[in-house]
Structures are given as C-alpha cells and as structure tokens.
Design a protein around this motif. Structure first.
Motif, PDB file in Angstrom:
ATOM      1  N   CYS A 133      16.325 -16.419 106.028  1.00 26.96           N
ATOM      2  CA  CYS A 133      16.846 -16.630 104.220  1.00 26.96           C
ATOM      3  C   CYS A 133      15.263 -15.961 103.778  1.00 26.96           C
ATOM      4  O   CYS A 133      15.533 -16.390 102.088  1.00 26.96           O
ATOM      5  N   GLY A 134      14.463 -15.972 104.189  1.00 20.46           N
ATOM      6  CA  GLY A 134      13.403 -14.572 103.832  1.00 20.46           C
ATOM      7  C   GLY A 134      11.904 -16.191 103.668  1.00 20.46           C
ATOM      8  O   GLY A 134      10.905 -16.415 103.156  1.00 20.46           O
ATOM      9  N   SER A 135      11.438 -17.035 104.878  1.00 18.82           N
ATOM     10  CA  SER A 135      11.278 -18.485 105.613  1.00 18.82           C
ATOM     11  C   SER A 135       9.721 -17.851 105.152  1.00 18.82           C
ATOM     12  O   SER A 135       8.582 -17.914 104.786  1.00 18.82           O
ATOM     13  N   ASN A 136       8.941 -16.786 106.116  1.00 15.22           N
ATOM     14  CA  ASN A 136       7.792 -15.513 106.234  1.00 15.22           C
ATOM     15  C   ASN A 136       7.528 -15.157 104.849  1.00 15.22           C
ATOM     16  O   ASN A 136       6.286 -15.405 104.681  1.00 15.22           O
ATOM     17  N   TRP A 137       8.376 -14.332 104.334  1.00 12.92           N
ATOM     18  CA  TRP A 137       7.955 -13.987 102.841  1.00 12.92           C
ATOM     19  C   TRP A 137       7.354 -15.162 101.696  1.00 12.92           C
ATOM     20  O   TRP A 137       5.706 -14.793 101.598  1.00 12.92           O
ATOM     21  N   ASP A 168      16.739 -12.768  93.680  1.00 11.06           N
ATOM     22  CA  ASP A 168      16.223 -12.465  92.784  1.00 11.06           C
ATOM     23  C   ASP A 168      14.790 -11.617  92.825  1.00 11.06           C
ATOM     24  O   ASP A 168      13.884 -11.393  91.722  1.00 11.06           O
ATOM     25  N   LEU A 169      14.259 -12.113  93.764  1.00 13.67           N
ATOM     26  CA  LEU A 169      12.619 -11.905  94.718  1.00 13.67           C
ATOM     27  C   LEU A 169      12.529 -10.530  94.424  1.00 13.67           C
ATOM     28  O   LEU A 169      11.559  -9.589  94.404  1.00 13.67           O
ATOM     29  N   LYS A 170      13.689  -9.864  95.564  1.00 15.54           N
ATOM     30  CA  LYS A 170      13.863  -8.502  95.726  1.00 15.54           C
ATOM     31  C   LYS A 170      13.686  -7.925  94.401  1.00 15.54           C
ATOM     32  O   LYS A 170      13.322  -6.638  94.279  1.00 15.54           O
ATOM     33  N   GLU A 171      14.875  -8.129  93.762  1.00 17.00           N
ATOM     34  CA  GLU A 171      14.266  -7.448  92.682  1.00 17.00           C
ATOM     35  C   GLU A 171      13.919  -7.524  90.982  1.00 17.00           C
ATOM     36  O   GLU A 171      13.827  -6.660  89.996  1.00 17.00           O
ATOM     37  N   ASP A 172      12.794  -8.384  90.956  1.00 18.96           N
ATOM     38  CA  ASP A 172      11.812  -9.036  90.017  1.00 18.96           C
ATOM     39  C   ASP A 172      10.749 -10.035  91.018  1.00 18.96           C
ATOM     40  O   ASP A 172      11.203 -11.051  90.496  1.00 18.96           O
ATOM     41  N   LEU A 173      10.094  -9.495  91.624  1.00 18.19           N
ATOM     42  CA  LEU A 173       9.089 -10.194  92.588  1.00 18.19           C
ATOM     43  C   LEU A 173       7.959 -10.994  91.572  1.00 18.19           C
ATOM     44  O   LEU A 173       7.898 -12.111  91.710  1.00 18.19           O
ATOM     45  N   GLN A 222       1.044  -7.239  96.933  1.00 13.45           N
ATOM     46  CA  GLN A 222       0.211  -7.266  98.155  1.00 13.45           C
ATOM     47  C   GLN A 222       1.348  -8.013  99.003  1.00 13.45           C
ATOM     48  O   GLN A 222       1.754  -8.583  99.855  1.00 13.45           O
ATOM     49  N   SER A 223       2.800  -8.571  98.405  1.00 17.54           N
ATOM     50  CA  SER A 223       3.886  -9.473  98.751  1.00 17.54           C
ATOM     51  C   SER A 223       5.239  -8.705  98.145  1.00 17.54           C
ATOM     52  O   SER A 223       6.332  -9.282  99.192  1.00 17.54           O
ATOM     53  N   THR A 224       5.083  -7.407  98.283  1.00 17.74           N
ATOM     54  CA  THR A 224       6.477  -6.906  98.730  1.00 17.74           C
ATOM     55  C   THR A 224       7.043  -6.860  99.841  1.00 17.74           C
ATOM     56  O   THR A 224       6.003  -6.949 101.092  1.00 17.74           O
ATOM     57  N   PHE A 225       8.465  -6.360 100.266  1.00 19.02           N
ATOM     58  CA  PHE A 225       8.823  -6.538 101.840  1.00 19.02           C
ATOM     59  C   PHE A 225       7.781  -5.216 102.173  1.00 19.02           C
ATOM     60  O   PHE A 225       7.965  -5.560 103.418  1.00 19.02           O
ATOM     61  N   GLN A 226       8.104  -4.078 101.677  1.00 18.18           N
ATOM     62  CA  GLN A 226       7.487  -2.428 101.946  1.00 18.18           C
ATOM     63  C   GLN A 226       5.482  -3.427 103.162  1.00 18.18           C
ATOM     64  O   GLN A 226       5.375  -3.260 104.073  1.00 18.18           O
ATOM     65  N   PHE A 262      10.525  -8.587 109.419  1.00 17.85           N
ATOM     66  CA  PHE A 262      10.791  -7.984 108.549  1.00 17.85           C
ATOM     67  C   PHE A 262      11.385  -6.194 108.990  1.00 17.85           C
ATOM     68  O   PHE A 262      10.607  -5.350 109.032  1.00 17.85           O
ATOM     69  N   ARG A 263      12.456  -6.462 108.664  1.00 15.88           N
ATOM     70  CA  ARG A 263      12.660  -5.253 109.550  1.00 15.88           C
ATOM     71  C   ARG A 263      13.697  -4.081 108.281  1.00 15.88           C
ATOM     72  O   ARG A 263      13.094  -3.478 107.925  1.00 15.88           O
ATOM     73  N   LYS A 264      15.085  -4.869 107.544  1.00 20.88           N
ATOM     74  CA  LYS A 264      14.933  -4.282 106.525  1.00 20.88           C
ATOM     75  C   LYS A 264      14.628  -5.358 104.844  1.00 20.88           C
ATOM     76  O   LYS A 264      14.643  -4.367 104.047  1.00 20.88           O
ATOM     77  N   GLY A 265      14.851  -6.320 105.038  1.00 19.75           N
ATOM     78  CA  GLY A 265      14.845  -7.335 103.413  1.00 19.75           C
ATOM     79  C   GLY A 265      16.515  -6.352 102.670  1.00 19.75           C
ATOM     80  O   GLY A 265      16.047  -6.275 102.102  1.00 19.75           O
ATOM     81  N   GLU A 266      16.993  -5.230 103.122  1.00 22.12           N
ATOM     82  CA  GLU A 266      18.350  -4.784 102.058  1.00 22.12           C
ATOM     83  C   GLU A 266      19.065  -6.505 101.720  1.00 22.12           C
ATOM     84  O   GLU A 266      19.740  -6.720 102.078  1.00 22.12           O
ATOM     85  N   ILE A 267      19.326  -5.897 100.662  1.00 23.88           N
ATOM     86  CA  ILE A 267      20.759  -6.575 100.008  1.00 23.88           C
ATOM     87  C   ILE A 267      21.817  -5.995  99.958  1.00 23.88           C
ATOM     88  O   ILE A 267      21.925  -4.853 100.062  1.00 23.88           O
ATOM     89  N   GLY A 268      23.093  -6.281 100.388  1.00 26.01           N
ATOM     90  CA  GLY A 268      24.549  -6.153 100.935  1.00 26.01           C
ATOM     91  C   GLY A 268      24.317  -5.139 102.117  1.00 26.01           C
ATOM     92  O   GLY A 268      24.941  -4.601 102.576  1.00 26.01           O
TER      93      GLY A 268
END
Length: 303
Positions: free
Chosen positions: A66-70, A205-210, A236-240, A258-264
């Motif tokens: 669910c994003g623990s490493n992020w 929410d983090l994906k849409e407005d970090l 420095q913390s975007t998924f990419q 950190f495979r894709k991190g995509e929504i959907g």
C-alpha cells in the motif's frame, strides 16, 4: 549511504530463505494471522510485547503493497530536512520483522526512531499507546493492492509464486496471504483513524498531489519546513524518482518494490466476477464507515 547496507542485507537474507521455502510452507500463524516465515518468527512477536516505545517515535502503518516503502522514504527525507541528520536504518524498519534481540539494540538509537508495520492496531505493543507515539496510516484501494501483491510474489525470482492470478485472488479474499486479510486490517484500523495521534493518508491522493500530502505529513509530525523544502522533498519522492534509485536504496529487489505504482492497474487482471466479489466484500466490511468513505472506492474500484 550508511543506512543501506544493513537494510539491503536483511532483504537479501529474507530472499535467500525464500529460495528454500515453498508456498505451502511460507506462513506460520500467530494470534490468528499468517506471517511469512522468511521475515517473522514467533520469538520476535513475543519479544515485541515488551518493546519500549518513545513518545517521539514515528510509526508508519500499512497493509503490504500500500506504499509503505514510499512513505518511509518521504518521512526519512522530512526528518533529514528538519533535524539536519541523515536517518540511519541500523535495523530493518518493519517493527515485527527480524530477530528477537532487535528491540534491545533499538534502545540505543537516537530519536526520532522511524518504524514501519503491517500489524493490526490491536496487535501493536502497548507502550506505543501508553506513550502516544504518532502513527501515520497509509491505505490504498484493495484492488490495486491485491494486484501489486500478486506481482510481488510472482515477479521476484526467489519468492514462492502462485500458479495463477485466480489462485492468488482466492487466497487474498480468504486472508490467507502474508499479514492476513486486507479487510480485517482495514476494519481494525478504522476504529482508530480519528484518534489524536493517528493520521490517515491515501496512496491515491499522494499520487495525484504529492506536495500537499508531504506538507500535511510534515505538519502532523511537527516538522516546520519551508515551501521550498517541501517542493524539493516532493520532487525527490515521486514514484518515478524512487524507482530510478530503487536498486541503490533496496538492492536487487528494488525494481520489484517500485514496479508501476499506477492507479487502476487492477483492470488488467480482475475479471468482472472477481471485481463484483470484491465490491460485495467492501460493502460488507467497510461501506458506511469512516475508512470506507476515505478510500474513495467508487472512484478507484469501478470498471
């Protein structure tokens, strides 16, 4: 970086154990929840009961994938910006993972200590509540969580694989995966999301407005940072950005974490029947709850 070798060493050891472990022997059950034998032991859980928390400990709670490493990266950067001290992970940061002596060693660590956990609220050691340590809880929609969890099992070469997505989905829905049922975890945490020392964050929410998310997290932990610092940490913390540095930060397993991190992304694997089954489970467990509302299920989990 001083913190990485120990962190990566633990991951490498867990992967080495995984090579010898079949799926049918991957789990042991402690207090009714399955945990991976490659990362947890009953002795560690027993020792955890006497863990001595501090009031300034930082606890990051999530269900797996669910994003623990992020979120761990974001909070580490916030601590660095605020305290001007690079955070060193002298132990693997997942509270319940490791040997039973780790909690004695952790007594020597400077504050604030950053800890992550996949435990239910009621499985945490009592000292966390006694000292009112702050807890940041990150959730992700259950469909993307399940697909990410499946890929983690089946893409990492040394981790026991499932025969098919259909098989994994069955086990996920029954809660017979590492750390148990997503829905049991959610029901348990839902009761405490409005506690003074708990803050909820949504992965989507983090994906849409970090930047907004990073600012809110900093405020929750009492880190006074400038807008420029927030923008720098966000960049420095975007998924990419995390993915590009993943081998450096997490070793060979990094690109899989950190495979894709995509929504959907769930739409690639879920059948309509499976989607409906999870919709019904969500209705049964979380509809009408505070967490059910916060998850924005209608937005993220409909075909």
């Amino acid at each position: 970086m001083a913190d990485k070798p120990k962190f990566i060493e633990y991951i490498d050891d867990a992967l080495e154990k995984s090579k010898e472990t079949t799926l049918s022997h991957l789990f042991f059950t402690y207090q009714g929840i399955p945990y991976p034998v490659t990362m947890c032991t009953p002795e560690t859980f027993q020792a955890l009961e006497t863990f001595e928390a501090r009031s300034d400990d930082i606890l990051l709670a999530s269900y797996p994938k669910c994003g623990s490493n992020w979120i761990l990266h974001i909070v580490s950067e916030l601590v660095f910006a605020f305290a001007k001290r690079k955070y060193e992970f002298s132990e693997f940061p997942v509270l319940e993972c490791g040997d039973s002596e780790k909690y004695q060693r952790m007594k020597l660590f400077p504050s604030p200590r950053i800890l992550t956990t996949h435990l239910h609220y009621d499985k945490l050691p009592g000292s966390i509540f006694k000292h009112k340590a702050k807890i940041l809880v990150i959730f992700r929609n259950p469909k993307d969580t399940a697909v990410s969890f499946f890929h983690f099992h089946n893409d990492v070469p040394d981790i026991p694989s499932y025969a098919s997505w259909a098989e994994f989905f069955r086990q996920f829905m029954k809660g017979e995966v590492s750390w148990g049922s997503y829905f049991d975890f959610a029901i348990n945490w839902n009761k405490h999301l409005d506690d003074d020392n708990v803050k909820f964050v949504l992965y989507e929410d983090l994906k849409e407005d970090l930047a907004t998310g990073v600012k809110q997290i900093a405020e929750f932990f009492g880190f006074s940072l400038t807008g420029e610092q927030i923008r720098t940490i966000s960049a420095q913390s975007t998924f990419q950005a995390m993915r590009e540095k993943s081998e450096e930060t997490h070793g060979t397993i990094g690109p899989f974490l950190f495979r894709k991190g995509e929504i959907g992304d769930w739409k690639q694997l879920f059948s309509e029947t499976q989607s409906q089954e999870m919709d019904e489970k969500f209705q049964e467990c979380l509809a009408g709850t505070s967490l059910g509302y916060k998850l924005k299920y209608e937005s993220y989990c409909q075909f």
